[in-house]
Design an enzyme around this catalytic site. Structure first.
Site, mmCIF file in Angstrom:
data_model
loop_
_atom_site.group_PDB
_atom_site.id
_atom_site.type_symbol
_atom_site.label_atom_id
_atom_site.label_comp_id
_atom_site.label_asym_id
_atom_site.label_seq_id
_atom_site.Cartn_x
_atom_site.Cartn_y
_atom_site.Cartn_z
ATOM 1 N N PHE A 134 37.726 -35.409 -30.254
ATOM 2 C CA PHE A 134 38.391 -34.497 -29.323
ATOM 3 C C PHE A 134 37.342 -33.564 -28.729
ATOM 4 C CE2 PHE A 134 41.157 -31.359 -27.561
ATOM 5 C CZ PHE A 134 42.183 -32.156 -27.061
ATOM 6 N N GLY A 187 42.387 -29.684 -16.176
ATOM 7 C CA GLY A 187 41.103 -30.003 -16.784
ATOM 8 C C GLY A 187 39.954 -30.302 -15.837
ATOM 9 N N ASP A 195 41.873 -41.045 -21.649
ATOM 10 C CA ASP A 195 42.037 -41.317 -23.080
ATOM 11 C C ASP A 195 42.911 -42.564 -23.245
ATOM 12 O OD1 ASP A 195 42.155 -41.068 -25.832
ATOM 13 O OD2 ASP A 195 43.450 -39.312 -25.839
ATOM 14 N N ARG A 199 38.191 -24.009 -22.143
ATOM 15 C CA ARG A 199 37.920 -24.592 -20.820
ATOM 16 C C ARG A 199 36.684 -23.984 -20.166
ATOM 17 N NH1 ARG A 199 42.340 -27.660 -19.189
ATOM 18 N NH2 ARG A 199 44.395 -26.819 -19.664
HETATM 19 P P1 IMP Z 1 45.721 -39.972 -21.273
HETATM 20 O O1 IMP Z 1 46.988 -40.082 -20.504
HETATM 21 O O2 IMP Z 1 45.920 -40.215 -22.741
HETATM 22 O O3 IMP Z 1 44.583 -40.816 -20.717
HETATM 23 O O4 IMP Z 1 45.327 -38.462 -21.254
HETATM 24 C C1 IMP Z 1 44.518 -37.906 -20.338
HETATM 25 C C2 IMP Z 1 44.601 -36.394 -20.453
HETATM 26 O O5 IMP Z 1 44.668 -35.946 -21.808
HETATM 27 C C3 IMP Z 1 43.337 -35.810 -19.913
HETATM 28 O O6 IMP Z 1 43.471 -35.552 -18.553
HETATM 29 C C4 IMP Z 1 43.162 -34.565 -20.726
HETATM 30 O O7 IMP Z 1 43.856 -33.506 -20.096
HETATM 31 C C5 IMP Z 1 43.820 -34.877 -22.041
HETATM 32 N N1 IMP Z 1 42.806 -35.254 -23.065
HETATM 33 C C6 IMP Z 1 42.573 -36.481 -23.584
HETATM 34 N N2 IMP Z 1 41.569 -36.465 -24.465
HETATM 35 C C7 IMP Z 1 41.125 -35.196 -24.498
HETATM 36 C C8 IMP Z 1 40.054 -34.532 -25.204
HETATM 37 O O8 IMP Z 1 39.275 -35.111 -25.992
HETATM 38 N N3 IMP Z 1 39.917 -33.197 -24.949
HETATM 39 C C9 IMP Z 1 40.707 -32.513 -24.091
HETATM 40 N N4 IMP Z 1 41.708 -33.095 -23.396
HETATM 41 C C10 IMP Z 1 41.907 -34.419 -23.604
HETATM 42 MG MG MG Z 2 43.550 -33.884 -17.524
#
Ligand code: IMP
Ligand code: MG
Length: 172
Positions: free
Chosen positions: A149, A41, A100, A162
């Site tokens: 999202f 990402g 997130d 992307r």
């Molecule tokens: P976390 O471990 O829940 O903080 O997730 C982080 C990863 O989830 C990020 O690096 C993104 O790849 C993915 N992610 C979380 N929220 C979104 C979103 O709203 N759109 C796209 N990818 C997301």
């Molecule tokens: Mg990511």
């Protein structure tokens, strides 16, 4: 047709990135900066940010297991691709697309610490607070959102969107 609503235009993103690059260039002026991009990402964010820095920087990448094709983290986060530079004693700046739940960053920072860097900080394009499961505060944040999202500017939904140049909210 996908239901996309614009959150940040390309022009707004350019502005946020150049402000962030100035800040990082100041803060790391006398450091040995290694930018560690989180695949996949962060690839566009890192590319734009790195090109706006006015100081030298090494670039590396790391990858942890992702969502699969879902929109929520499984919580089961595994290392898929490790860094390849020698990062011992260096000043690491993790470059992430979005935080997130915070679970990925918590695991990733703990992993990088095992290489004995001089410092580790986190720069994220988006900080999304609503679904935090662990306390995690990024050092540098371009933009805060509460929920939703998001796709575009590197962020995907099931590997799509992307390559969109702006950031959108995707109505799932
Ligand atoms: P976390 O471990 O829940 O903080 O997730 C982080 C990863 O989830 C990020 O690096 C993104 O790849 C993915 N992610 C979380 N929220 C979104 C979103 O709203 N759109 C796209 N990818 C997301
Ligand atoms: Mg990511």
């Amino acid at each position: 047709m996908p239901d996309l609503r614009i959150i940040l235009t390309k022009e707004k993103i350019d502005h946020l990135i150049s402000e962030m690059a100035q800040k990082i260039s100041r803060d790391y002026a006398d450091r040995h900066l290694v930018m560690v991009g989180v695949l996949k990402g962060a690839f566009i964010f890192l590319g734009d940010l790195a090109r706006q820095l006015t100081i030298p920087a090494e670039i590396d990448f790391i990858q942890f297991s992702s969502y699969g094709n879902k929109d929520t983290s499984s919580g089961d986060i595994r290392l898929k691709k490790d860094v390849s530079c020698d990062i011992k004693g260096k000043d690491l700046l993790v470059v992430e697309d979005i935080i997130d739940t915070g679970l990925t960053m918590q695991k990733l920072v703990a992993h990088l610490a095992t290489f004995l860097p001089n410092s580790v900080r986190v720069c994220t394009f988006i900080d999304k607070k609503e679904r935090r499961k662990v306390e995690f505060t990024a050092d540098y944040v371009c933009h805060h959102v509460n929920s939703g999202f998001l796709v575009g500017y590197g962020l995907d939904y099931a590997e799509k969107y992307r390559n969109l140049p702006a950031l959108y909210h995707l109505n799932l």
